[in-house]
Design a protein around this motif. Structure first.
Motif, PDB file in Angstrom:
ATOM      1  N   LYS A 207      59.053  96.626 -34.408  1.00  0.00           N
ATOM      2  CA  LYS A 207      58.567  97.098 -35.751  1.00  0.00           C
ATOM      3  C   LYS A 207      58.791  96.243 -37.002  1.00  0.00           C
ATOM      4  O   LYS A 207      57.945  96.211 -37.639  1.00  0.00           O
ATOM      5  N   LYS A 208      59.978  95.411 -36.725  1.00  0.00           N
ATOM      6  CA  LYS A 208      60.173  94.591 -37.850  1.00  0.00           C
ATOM      7  C   LYS A 208      59.318  93.377 -38.116  1.00  0.00           C
ATOM      8  O   LYS A 208      58.928  93.231 -39.053  1.00  0.00           O
ATOM      9  N   GLU A 211      56.129  94.642 -39.650  1.00  0.00           N
ATOM     10  CA  GLU A 211      56.396  94.811 -41.002  1.00  0.00           C
ATOM     11  C   GLU A 211      56.254  93.466 -41.827  1.00  0.00           C
ATOM     12  O   GLU A 211      56.047  93.249 -42.654  1.00  0.00           O
ATOM     13  N   ASP A 212      57.072  92.204 -41.063  1.00  0.00           N
ATOM     14  CA  ASP A 212      57.179  90.971 -41.878  1.00  0.00           C
ATOM     15  C   ASP A 212      55.615  90.335 -41.668  1.00  0.00           C
ATOM     16  O   ASP A 212      55.540  89.313 -42.430  1.00  0.00           O
ATOM     17  N   GLY A 214      53.072  91.978 -42.446  1.00  0.00           N
ATOM     18  CA  GLY A 214      52.094  92.941 -43.265  1.00  0.00           C
ATOM     19  C   GLY A 214      50.959  93.828 -42.393  1.00  0.00           C
ATOM     20  O   GLY A 214      49.896  94.102 -42.750  1.00  0.00           O
ATOM     21  N   PHE A 217      52.372  99.876 -38.755  1.00  0.00           N
ATOM     22  CA  PHE A 217      53.354 100.533 -37.532  1.00  0.00           C
ATOM     23  C   PHE A 217      52.847 101.936 -37.121  1.00  0.00           C
ATOM     24  O   PHE A 217      52.864 102.680 -38.352  1.00  0.00           O
TER      25      PHE A 217
END
Length: 337
Positions: A207-208, A211-212, A214, A217
């Motif tokens: 998930k991270k 996000e990192d 762009g 999720f």
């Protein structure tokens, strides 16, 4: 039928040389209080008589059995085969014997192995937890018997024991980046059991990483399996039935990836075209395949096993201070196939 010859004892060597048993014992162990001539006479006769030290007496005197126990989920997995080889090499350097037990991810079987090692007075235990293990009371039990334990690979959370494991977040970051660079935006995770610490770690890191980079999720792209072939097929079927199927998949391990490859062939899905796959463990089998996954995340089983064994022998020898031994964490790395 002739009776088997009885083992030669120190007393018999002493009687033949007309010296005391204690002198024989010291000579055999090169004690400085015994002269060179006497030491040579004792050793020469001991060799002629094929004398063998009484290991039980030695163990009793040193309060050691010179054995360690190793408990793994499955000895047949290449990951653990690599770990065992490294552990046995370290143990061999210490003149220790390794006893092996496989839990088969069965908590009751796992506990029986632990109890067996305890009653046989192993000097320490190395362990990778089974995926279904939740009760960790055995750690306190081993502590009472002064049997140190070191965990590696699959380790318990929130328990103050020495651990050696691989930080999967670095490899997952590289995997998601590899997908993103190839234009993938709908990326799925075929995960292990939801209650497994390794599954939680994969989920949070996945998930991270999205996000990192762009990327969105979406819960529907995260499916869980009990890691059986049926479970892996069921997880893949959920993804296949989606209106907007993922074009990239991060798989729990290389065994799950093998099932994904088989599933894809049966359903007419072309790996490397319709979907790209990256998994964990970097087994050597991929080099023999015509259409391997895009990559696999290296978790360094040999390094984990060797480091865990070194820590265990520190605890056995008590060469370290009372200060707790810090966890040893390796950074995972994406390896392209």
């Amino acid at each position: 039928m002739s009776k088997p010859n009885k083992p030669i004892t120190i007393k018999e060597i002493a009687r033949k040389l007309r010296i005391s048993p204690s002198t024989v014992s010291r000579a055999l162990n090169d004690h400085p209080s015994i002269g060179l001539v006497t030491t040579m006479r004792v050793k020469k006769l001991a060799e002629e008589l094929k004398y063998e030290p009484n290991q039980t007496a030695i163990f009793f005197k040193q309060r050691k059995t010179f054995t360690i126990g190793v408990i793994l989920p499955k000895l047949s997995e290449p990951f653990f085969a690599s770990a065992i080889s490294a552990i046995e090499e370290v143990a061999g350097d210490q003149k220790f014997t390794v006893l092996l037990g496989q839990s088969l991810d069965n908590p009751e079987r796992e506990l029986n192995i632990i109890n067996s090692f305890r009653t046989h007075r192993v000097d320490g235990i190395l362990m990778s937890l089974g995926k279904n293990t939740t009760n960790l009371d055995f750690i306190e039990s081993l502590h009472k018997y002064e049997i140190p334990i070191v965990f590696f690979d699959c380790v318990p959370e929130d328990v103050e024991v020495p651990k050696v494991y691989c930080d999967l977040s670095t490899g997952i970051q590289e995997a998601v980046q590899a997908f993103a660079e190839r234009g993938h935006t709908q990326i799925a995770l075929v995960n292990g059991p939801e209650t497994l610490n390794a599954s939680v770690e994969r989920m949070l890191s996945f998930k991270k990483a999205l996000e990192d980079h762009g990327l969105p999720f979406d819960d529907k792209y995260v499916v869980y399996s009990d890691l059986s072939e049926e479970g892996n097929y069921a997880a893949m079927e959920k993804l296949r039935m989606l209106a907007d199927r993922p074009s990239a998949i991060l798989a729990f391990n290389d065994y799950v990836t093998l099932d994904i490859i088989k599933f894809a062939k049966e359903k007419g899905i072309y790996l490397g075209h319709d979907v790209h796959v990256i998994s964990f463990a970097n087994y050597s089998m991929w080099k023999y395949m015509d259409n391997p996954p895009l990559g696999s995340i290296e978790q360094y089983p040999a390094e984990q096993g060797a480091q865990a064994a070194k820590i265990l022998f520190q605890l056995i020898d008590k060469k370290e201070s009372d200060a707790p031994i810090p966890n040893h964490i390796l950074a995972s790395k994406l390896v392209y196939q």
